[in-house]
Design a protein around this motif. Structure first.
Motif, PDB file in Angstrom:
ATOM      1  N   ALA A  98      72.244  39.722 -10.486  1.00 21.78           N
ATOM      2  CA  ALA A  98      72.585  38.731 -11.514  1.00 21.78           C
ATOM      3  C   ALA A  98      71.887  37.394 -11.302  1.00 21.78           C
ATOM      4  O   ALA A  98      71.513  36.728 -12.265  1.00 21.78           O
ATOM      5  CB  ALA A  98      74.098  38.521 -11.575  1.00 21.78           C
ATOM      6  N   ARG A 129      75.542  32.537 -12.768  1.00 21.03           N
ATOM      7  CA  ARG A 129      75.255  33.832 -13.412  1.00 21.03           C
ATOM      8  C   ARG A 129      76.050  34.955 -12.766  1.00 21.03           C
ATOM      9  O   ARG A 129      76.501  35.873 -13.455  1.00 21.03           O
ATOM     10  CB  ARG A 129      73.764  34.125 -13.362  1.00 21.03           C
ATOM     11  N   GLU A 130      76.208  34.905 -11.435  1.00 20.01           N
ATOM     12  CA  GLU A 130      77.006  35.932 -10.753  1.00 20.01           C
ATOM     13  C   GLU A 130      78.465  35.842 -11.180  1.00 20.01           C
ATOM     14  O   GLU A 130      79.093  36.859 -11.479  1.00 20.01           O
ATOM     15  CB  GLU A 130      76.903  35.770  -9.237  1.00 20.01           C
ATOM     16  N   MET A 171      78.819  37.115 -14.729  1.00 18.07           N
ATOM     17  CA  MET A 171      78.696  38.573 -14.795  1.00 18.07           C
ATOM     18  C   MET A 171      79.960  39.244 -14.271  1.00 18.07           C
ATOM     19  O   MET A 171      80.434  40.224 -14.838  1.00 18.07           O
ATOM     20  CB  MET A 171      77.474  39.043 -14.009  1.00 18.07           C
TER      21      MET A 171
END
Length: 163
Positions: free
Chosen positions: A52, A132-133, A136
């Motif tokens: 990610a 982003r991690e 996600m």
């Protein structure tokens, strides 16, 4: 997509065609085949998280291998094979639904919460959590019908394991 998934399993899981024989192993029993699909789906979701932030670090890679070995009770070679199969399947996937729907239908709340804890542990393995991690992980948890409270509890457990 479904045809690609079936082809992958036919090639890698030694499923006989039209009553024919397999290459060298007996055909997996239906429960084994279903279990393997679920394992691949869970591992594909973990890989989605690992990539990610566009940096699948060595720490994350080692963490993933260890978690897969422990969670699925596998030796190192089998875990690496599962991760490779999941990576191929993930690369062919157009979205996360094929993975999350399989997990959602087959995991109970405790198993989904444990998977969320494993996910948090994976993204924390390199010492930082990128936006982003985190996004996600929340997206995957939502697709798994895992409520925010359970996701938060899973994070706390992962943080405790990290200490």
């Amino acid at each position: 997509m479904r045809d690609a998934f079936r082809k992958f399993f036919d090639e890698h899981m030694n499923v006989p065609h039209n009553g024919g024989s397999t290459r060298s192993k007996p055909a997996p029993r239906p429960a084994e085949d279903a279990d393997r699909r679920i394992q691949i789906a869970a591992c594909a979701l973990l890989l989605e998280l690992a990539y990610a932030d566009d940096d699948f670090s060595e720490m994350e890679r080692l963490h993933l291998q260890g978690v897969v070995r422990r969670h699925f009770d596998m030796d190192e070679a089998t875990a690496k094979d599962l991760i490779a199969m999941a990576a191929e399947t993930q690369a062919e996937a157009i979205d996360l639904f094929q993975f999350t729907s399989l997990i959602r239908e087959n995991y109970d709340l405790g198993q989904k919460t444990l998977l969320a804890e494993i996910m948090w542990g994976l993204i924390m393995a390199d010492g930082r959590i990128s936006a982003r991690e985190a996004y996600m992980l929340r997206k995957i948890a939502n697709l798994l019908d895992l409520k925010p409270g359970y996701l938060s509890a899973a994070r706390k457990l992962a943080e405790e394991d990290d200490d």
